[in-house]
Write a protein that holds these residues in place. Structure first.
Motif, PDB file in Angstrom:
ATOM      1  N   HIS A 426       0.839  -1.205   0.000  1.00 44.97           N
ATOM      2  CA  HIS A 426       0.000   0.000   0.000  1.00 44.97           C
ATOM      3  C   HIS A 426       0.872   1.253   0.000  1.00 44.97           C
ATOM      4  N   GLN A 427       1.907   1.280   0.833  1.00 42.89           N
ATOM      5  CA  GLN A 427       2.773   2.450   0.919  1.00 42.89           C
ATOM      6  C   GLN A 427       3.628   2.627  -0.335  1.00 42.89           C
ATOM      7  N   MET A 428       4.092   1.522  -0.907  1.00 42.89           N
ATOM      8  CA  MET A 428       4.834   1.629  -2.162  1.00 42.89           C
ATOM      9  C   MET A 428       3.939   2.151  -3.283  1.00 42.89           C
ATOM     10  N   SER A 429       2.701   1.663  -3.319  1.00 38.10           N
ATOM     11  CA  SER A 429       1.744   2.129  -4.330  1.00 38.10           C
ATOM     12  C   SER A 429       1.425   3.603  -4.144  1.00 38.10           C
ATOM     13  N   SER A 430       1.304   4.019  -2.880  1.00 39.84           N
ATOM     14  CA  SER A 430       1.020   5.419  -2.579  1.00 39.84           C
ATOM     15  C   SER A 430       2.130   6.335  -3.072  1.00 39.84           C
ATOM     16  N   LEU A 431       3.377   5.904  -2.849  1.00 40.70           N
ATOM     17  CA  LEU A 431       4.515   6.714  -3.291  1.00 40.70           C
ATOM     18  C   LEU A 431       4.662   6.700  -4.808  1.00 40.70           C
ATOM     19  N   ALA A 432       4.355   5.557  -5.430  1.00 35.72           N
ATOM     20  CA  ALA A 432       4.508   5.430  -6.883  1.00 35.72           C
ATOM     21  C   ALA A 432       3.379   6.130  -7.639  1.00 35.72           C
ATOM     22  N   GLY A 433       2.231   6.297  -6.983  1.00 32.82           N
ATOM     23  CA  GLY A 433       1.100   6.922  -7.648  1.00 32.82           C
ATOM     24  C   GLY A 433       0.258   5.947  -8.443  1.00 32.82           C
ATOM     25  N   HIS A 434       0.581   4.682  -8.364  1.00 30.56           N
ATOM     26  CA  HIS A 434      -0.196   3.630  -9.031  1.00 30.56           C
ATOM     27  C   HIS A 434      -0.027   2.334  -8.247  1.00 30.56           C
ATOM     28  N   LYS A 435      -0.872   1.347  -8.551  1.00 32.28           N
ATOM     29  CA  LYS A 435      -0.823   0.093  -7.797  1.00 32.28           C
ATOM     30  C   LYS A 435       0.454  -0.673  -8.106  1.00 32.28           C
ATOM     31  N   VAL A 436       1.199  -1.008  -7.064  1.00 31.66           N
ATOM     32  CA  VAL A 436       2.441  -1.775  -7.200  1.00 31.66           C
ATOM     33  C   VAL A 436       2.155  -3.205  -6.780  1.00 31.66           C
ATOM     34  N   GLU A 437       2.501  -4.173  -7.629  1.00 34.08           N
ATOM     35  CA  GLU A 437       2.206  -5.579  -7.357  1.00 34.08           C
ATOM     36  C   GLU A 437       3.459  -6.410  -7.139  1.00 34.08           C
ATOM     37  N   ASP A 438       4.616  -5.778  -7.166  1.00 31.70           N
ATOM     38  CA  ASP A 438       5.871  -6.472  -6.913  1.00 31.70           C
ATOM     39  C   ASP A 438       6.825  -5.512  -6.200  1.00 31.70           C
ATOM     40  N   ILE A 439       7.916  -6.038  -5.669  1.00 30.61           N
ATOM     41  CA  ILE A 439       8.886  -5.212  -4.968  1.00 30.61           C
ATOM     42  C   ILE A 439       9.538  -4.235  -5.940  1.00 30.61           C
ATOM     43  N   VAL A 440       9.481  -2.960  -5.611  1.00 33.28           N
ATOM     44  CA  VAL A 440      10.152  -1.918  -6.398  1.00 33.28           C
ATOM     45  C   VAL A 440      11.208  -1.294  -5.488  1.00 33.28           C
ATOM     46  N   SER A 441      12.478  -1.487  -5.856  1.00 25.94           N
ATOM     47  CA  SER A 441      13.590  -1.099  -4.974  1.00 25.94           C
ATOM     48  C   SER A 441      13.533   0.357  -4.551  1.00 25.94           C
ATOM     49  N   SER A 442      13.175   1.241  -5.471  1.00 23.55           N
ATOM     50  CA  SER A 442      13.193   2.674  -5.175  1.00 23.55           C
ATOM     51  C   SER A 442      12.105   3.086  -4.183  1.00 23.55           C
ATOM     52  N   TYR A 443      11.063   2.271  -4.045  1.00 22.24           N
ATOM     53  CA  TYR A 443       9.968   2.589  -3.128  1.00 22.24           C
ATOM     54  C   TYR A 443       9.974   1.700  -1.888  1.00 22.24           C
ATOM     55  N   PHE A 444      10.801   0.658  -1.896  1.00 24.79           N
ATOM     56  CA  PHE A 444      10.717  -0.365  -0.851  1.00 24.79           C
ATOM     57  C   PHE A 444      11.010   0.192   0.543  1.00 24.79           C
ATOM     58  N   VAL A 445      12.060   0.978   0.680  1.00 21.37           N
ATOM     59  CA  VAL A 445      12.465   1.483   1.995  1.00 21.37           C
ATOM     60  C   VAL A 445      11.352   2.318   2.629  1.00 21.37           C
ATOM     61  N   TYR A 446      10.652   3.109   1.810  1.00 19.70           N
ATOM     62  CA  TYR A 446       9.541   3.915   2.318  1.00 19.70           C
ATOM     63  C   TYR A 446       8.453   3.009   2.906  1.00 19.70           C
ATOM     64  N   GLY A 447       8.104   1.945   2.166  1.00 14.16           N
ATOM     65  CA  GLY A 447       7.102   0.998   2.659  1.00 14.16           C
ATOM     66  C   GLY A 447       7.578   0.262   3.891  1.00 14.16           C
ATOM     67  N   MET A 448       8.868  -0.101   3.901  1.00 15.70           N
ATOM     68  CA  MET A 448       9.438  -0.817   5.038  1.00 15.70           C
ATOM     69  C   MET A 448       9.395   0.027   6.305  1.00 15.70           C
ATOM     70  N   LYS A 449       9.733   1.294   6.188  1.00 23.23           N
ATOM     71  CA  LYS A 449       9.707   2.185   7.346  1.00 23.23           C
ATOM     72  C   LYS A 449       8.289   2.301   7.917  1.00 23.23           C
ATOM     73  N   SER A 450       7.298   2.318   7.037  1.00 25.19           N
ATOM     74  CA  SER A 450       5.906   2.384   7.491  1.00 25.19           C
ATOM     75  C   SER A 450       5.537   1.147   8.299  1.00 25.19           C
ATOM     76  N   VAL A 451       6.011  -0.017   7.835  1.00 23.30           N
ATOM     77  CA  VAL A 451       5.764  -1.259   8.569  1.00 23.30           C
ATOM     78  C   VAL A 451       6.395  -1.183   9.958  1.00 23.30           C
ATOM     79  N   PHE A 452       7.633  -0.698  10.035  1.00 21.06           N
ATOM     80  CA  PHE A 452       8.336  -0.631  11.318  1.00 21.06           C
ATOM     81  C   PHE A 452       7.696   0.381  12.274  1.00 21.06           C
ATOM     82  N   VAL A 453       7.090   1.431  11.737  1.00 18.85           N
ATOM     83  CA  VAL A 453       6.350   2.381  12.588  1.00 18.85           C
ATOM     84  C   VAL A 453       5.167   1.670  13.252  1.00 18.85           C
TER      85      VAL A 453
END
Length: 477
Positions: A426-453
């Motif tokens: 969800h967070q990777m898709s939010s940053l990308a502006g479209h639905k992401v269905e696989d790991i995207v390296s450039s957006y992954f850290v943002y999504g990971m940080k959200s999980v850790f929060v």
């Protein structure tokens, strides 16, 4: 079925044999942990050898998990009614038989059926393992015994990948199931001679209707959780599955309240200390499974580490836990499990704060330090929390309480994996502006940080709940 001989040992004999019995009780979680970690390693080889797709290969894991989750409360109740030692020994037999069938499975259908049988055996022993520990060991030694059990789980996780790699190098995947047989036979023989396997004197029968409704409810809920990892929580079938599962759960609760001898005594949850510690256990396993999911992808997609490098780094967590768990159990016996549990939760909070700071520029030493802190926290928290759970109920409810605790563990792990995956995408898709269905390296850290929060928030919640319960009179309970 062949009836096991009745060994109605007196308390003095049981106490004298307690550490021999503990050997049997720690072999079982060791086998379960070893089996889980090995199967995950060799899954690609099984997939290739049997000529199946990814969805079918995932059933090799999920069929086992769902079987354990749907039956563990039932077998916990049977342990209370028929004798925990006797039921435990039958569980070892079923687990050995299931492992043998897995080892000779010629196709995916028979392998999945065999995994279900193996899961039933694992469920039986897991449902009664903690209850037997509480019976065999007095309160002042219980923490140490549970700490050794935690070390056995960690050791299984450590040896699994290495042993799986060795087997696949020189043998075939069938042998990963065969190794359970000699270990299981030894534990059965020792357990047969030492476990109190007395005949039941109770006329109470198992609540079959309640057991059936509970089975259906948990089966649908766990299946929905597992499916949501691929389809997402917004999928119509997933939503419908959760709705139907909770409807069955509602009917189960209504049914149990009307019965004089229910399968699950709902009054147990009125014991606040039990409920609080179960919630803390759920949160811990939610966090643990989320980290086990996120970190490998972080190392692979952000730093392009090889599989061997990732395995070495991930090994830090169970390795630290292996050494800390017995120390934690010993301290639990000396200063009380509540203080040690609180210390473990505080260290979990610290580890989450460290992990939130992980990004594309993190040094390997910082990543290792973060995992070391979490491993230290895991080893500190587990056995004292289990001691608290098992010390809040009367002896006749030890089997069902132990099985509830095991169910909470499985539910926490399944929920952590599914919900963390949903948050990540969800967070990777939010940053990308479209639905992401696989790991995207450039957006992954943002999504990971959200999980850790989210994980940090949950760990703080668990710490607060445990503090509310800090006045628990452990010795009295």
């Amino acid at each position: 079925m062949y009836a096991l001989k009745n060994f109605d040992f007196d308390e003095e004999t049981i106490y004298k044999n307690r550490w021999i019995i503990q050997f049997v009780l720690i072999v079982v979680p060791f086998m379960g942990s070893l089996d889980a970690s090995i199967v995950n390693v060799v899954l690609p080889s099984i997939k290739k050898d049997l000529g199946i797709n990814l969805s079918l290969s995932s059933l090799i894991v999920s069929s086992y998990i769902i079987t354990v989750a749907t039956t563990i409360i039932i077998f916990g109740k049977l342990g209370d009614l028929k004798g925990k030692g006797r039921v435990f020994l039958y569980g070892i037999i079923v687990f050995i038989f299931g492992s043998f069938l897995c080892s000779i499975s010629p196709n995916i259908t028979i392998l999945i059926i065999s995994r279900v049988i193996q899961g039933i055996g694992a469920s039986i022993v897991m449902a009664n393992n903690q209850g037997l520990t509480a019976i065999v060991f007095p309160p002042n030694e219980r923490g140490r015994a549970l700490g050794l059990s935690g070390s056995a789980v960690a050791l299984g996780s450590i040896l699994g990948p290495a042993l799986g790699g060795f087997i696949m190098t020189y043998l075939s995947w069938h042998f990963i199931f065969l190794i359970n047989i000699p270990i299981g036979l030894i534990s059965f023989i020792v357990g047969y001679k030492t476990l109190p396997a007395r005949n039941s004197t109770s006329d109470v029968k198992l609540d079959k209707y309640g057991a059936f409704v509970f089975f259906i409810s948990i089966f649908i809920l766990f299946s929905s959780l597992l499916v949501s990892q691929d389809m997402g929580f917004s999928n119509l079938y997933v939503i419908l599955g959760f709705f139907i599962g909770f409807v069955f759960l509602f009917f189960f609760i209504r049914l149990e309240k009307k019965l004089k001898e229910p399968m699950l005594n709902l009054n147990l949850f009125k014991v606040k200390s039990l409920s609080f510690n179960l919630v803390c256990a759920f949160i811990y396993y939610f966090i643990s499974s989320s980290i086990n999911l996120i970190i490998p992808f972080y190392l692979s997609d952000t730093f392009n580490y090889s599989q061997s490098q990732i395995s070495t780094i991930i090994l830090v967590n169970p390795l630290i836990m292996f050494f800390i768990a017995p120390v934690s159990g010993y301290l639990s016996d000396k200063i009380g499990p509540k203080k040690v549990t609180l210390a473990g939760l505080f260290i979990i909070i610290c580890s989450m704060i460290l992990m939130i700071r992980l990004d594309e520029n993190s040094l390997k030493v910082y990543i290792l330090a973060s995992l070391c802190v979490f491993g230290f926290a895991s080893g500190t928290f587990n056995s004292p929390n289990t001691t608290l759970v098992m010390s809040t109920v009367k002896s006749e409810y030890l089997g069902i309480t132990g099985s509830i605790n095991s169910l909470i563990r499985n539910l926490g792990m399944a929920s952590g994996t599914s919900i963390s995956t949903s948050i990540l995408y969800h967070q990777m898709s939010s940053l990308a502006g479209h639905k992401v269905e696989d790991i995207v390296s450039s957006y992954f850290v943002y999504g990971m940080k959200s999980v850790f929060v989210v994980l940090l928030t949950l760990s703080i919640t668990a710490f607060i709940l445990s503090n509310i319960d800090k006045k628990l009179d452990f010795d009295k309970n």
